[in-house]
Design a protein around this motif. Structure first.
Motif, mmCIF file in Angstrom:
data_model
loop_
_atom_site.group_PDB
_atom_site.id
_atom_site.type_symbol
_atom_site.label_atom_id
_atom_site.label_comp_id
_atom_site.label_asym_id
_atom_site.label_seq_id
_atom_site.Cartn_x
_atom_site.Cartn_y
_atom_site.Cartn_z
ATOM 1 N N TYR A 227 0.850 -1.186 0.000
ATOM 2 C CA TYR A 227 0.000 0.000 0.000
ATOM 3 C C TYR A 227 0.888 1.239 0.000
ATOM 4 O O TYR A 227 1.831 1.343 0.800
ATOM 5 N N THR A 229 1.192 5.739 -0.807
ATOM 6 C CA THR A 229 0.559 7.039 -0.982
ATOM 7 C C THR A 229 1.474 7.913 -1.829
ATOM 8 O O THR A 229 2.687 7.690 -1.898
ATOM 9 N N LEU A 234 -3.747 9.905 -1.559
ATOM 10 C CA LEU A 234 -4.027 8.689 -2.311
ATOM 11 C C LEU A 234 -3.330 8.728 -3.671
ATOM 12 O O LEU A 234 -3.358 9.753 -4.359
ATOM 13 N N PRO A 262 -4.295 2.726 -0.419
ATOM 14 C CA PRO A 262 -4.899 2.399 0.871
ATOM 15 C C PRO A 262 -6.355 2.847 0.922
ATOM 16 O O PRO A 262 -6.814 3.647 0.093
ATOM 17 N N THR A 263 -7.075 2.325 1.875
ATOM 18 C CA THR A 263 -8.424 2.807 2.149
ATOM 19 C C THR A 263 -8.319 4.121 2.902
ATOM 20 O O THR A 263 -7.527 4.246 3.830
ATOM 21 N N SER A 264 -9.074 5.103 2.488
ATOM 22 C CA SER A 264 -9.038 6.388 3.194
ATOM 23 C C SER A 264 -10.055 6.372 4.335
ATOM 24 O O SER A 264 -11.162 5.860 4.188
ATOM 25 N N LYS A 265 -9.628 6.904 5.458
ATOM 26 C CA LYS A 265 -10.513 7.030 6.624
ATOM 27 C C LYS A 265 -10.653 8.503 6.965
ATOM 28 O O LYS A 265 -9.675 9.155 7.338
ATOM 29 N N THR A 337 -3.176 -0.596 6.065
ATOM 30 C CA THR A 337 -3.941 -0.462 4.827
ATOM 31 C C THR A 337 -4.795 0.797 4.789
ATOM 32 O O THR A 337 -5.577 0.979 3.866
ATOM 33 N N VAL A 338 -4.642 1.666 5.786
ATOM 34 C CA VAL A 338 -5.532 2.822 5.920
ATOM 35 C C VAL A 338 -4.723 4.120 5.937
ATOM 36 O O VAL A 338 -3.678 4.212 6.587
#
Length: 354
Positions: A227, A229, A234, A262-265, A337-338
């Motif tokens: 993952y 950035t 992102l 990655p998954t965005s939070k 992963t976030v």
């Protein structure tokens, strides 16, 4: 570090022991011994400095860069913040209105941002959104929602501009302490061509990658998900495709590797701040907004969002007496992963109870 006086007294004592007499203070020989003592102290200072630069734990600047190069690491350069600009018209146009890529807008503080892609306000619509980035790299481009309000050279039909969300991801060049931590981590987690440290190091060496986290056995034995950035958070498809090709070429035999976003939070931040007595209230609140916006960016991948760390950033600001967070309500744990991204940002004055 010995003082010049200490070195001089030592030279004087050694001379007296060998010559059988002590030179008078102020005589030519005493002056010469004093000058020699000063040069010896300078040599000791230089020797200590050279020793400091010989180890990554104490090296600085370009010498720390050289330690990083020995580990295959480079200092991260300054990055531009990214966000979205919303262009509006006073009345629905009868024809499409095109906003060219590269259109520059500004905040009241003259922070300049520009569109990175062309946008079109369709006939009959009142606005259109366009991706944008700061003109200058660094934390100065991290602006809060609604800060961008001034048009420069837009089509005549466009009457207003704003940024619905914050511009985040702008960061200065990686400082010595952060880079030092990465170098020392490379010794603790030695890349061996097969472990997650190797995949992370390989990804970080790819142009445009700001942070990388590798997860082994992500989809079962023989699989690795990496993952990453980019500069503005992102990664885009082009970055992922290029990194995928790079990892595919260098991966282990019989291993499936994927370069993924990655998954965005979304993290909404609401904090009340008490300015110190005599401080400029608006300046303190603006500094607090910038400090919160600066925290978020691509380098936050896989890291926790700790209220204590956010609070320390506020306490480090000149003029902040106290603060109180209402959001987030608790620490957000780390997840490889976030990527935590800034949502809404509300900074108000904290009224102390009497």
């Amino acid at each position: 570090m010995r003082s010049i006086e200490t070195i001089y007294e030592k030279l004087l004592a050694d001379f007296a022991r060998r010559a059988g007499f002590t030179p008078e203070a102020g005589c030519d020989l005493a002056v010469r011994l004093w000058a020699a003592a000063a040069e010896l102290q300078a040599l000791e200072i230089q020797a200590d400095w050279v020793l400091d630069q010989s180890f990554p734990q104490t090296a600085q600047g370009v010498y720390l860069d050289r330690h990083g190069a020995m580990r295959g690491l480079k200092r991260l350069g300054a990055t531009r913040s990214g966000g979205t600009l919303r262009f509006s018209v006073g009345a629905p146009p009868v024809m499409d209105v095109t906003i060219p890529a590269g259109t520059v807008c500004m905040t009241a503080e003259e922070v300049r941002v520009r569109t990175s892609e062309e946008a079109v306000i369709p006939a009959g619509a009142l606005y259109a959104d366009a991706p944008a980035e700061a003109v200058e790299a660094g934390t100065g481009g991290n602006v809060v929602p609604g800060a961008v309000r001034f048009l420069t050279a837009c089509p005549t039909a466009v009457t207003a501009v704003t940024n619905p969300g914050a511009f985040t991801g702008g960061a200065g060049e990686e400082d010595d302490e952060t880079f030092r931590a990465r170098i020392l981590e490379s010794y603790r987690r030695l890349p061996n061509g097969a472990n997650t440290a190797w995949y992370e190091t390989t990804a970080m060496s790819y142009p445009g990658v700001t942070a990388a986290k590798a997860v082994g056995r992500a989809e079962g034995p023989g699989t690795v998900n990496v993952y990453v950035t980019g500069e503005n958070g992102l990664p885009d498809g082009e970055l992922l495709a290029g990194l995928q090709a790079e990892l595919q070429e260098k991966r282990e035999i019989a291993v499936t590797v994927k370069a993924l976003a990655p998954t965005s939070k979304t993290v909404n931040v609401a904090v009340a701040v008490t300015p110190k007595e005599g401080a400029d209230k608006e300046a303190v609140l603006e500094s607090a907004r910038r400090a919160m916006a600066d925290f978020f960016g691509g380098r936050l991948l896989g890291r926790a969002v700790l209220l204590a760390e956010l609070g320390n950033r506020l306490y480090d600001l000149e003029g902040v007496e106290n603060y109180r967070f209402t959001a987030p309500a608790e620490d957000i744990p780390a997840d490889s992963t976030v990527l935590p991204v800034l949502g809404t940002l509300e900074v108000t004055e904290l009224m102390e109870e009497a």
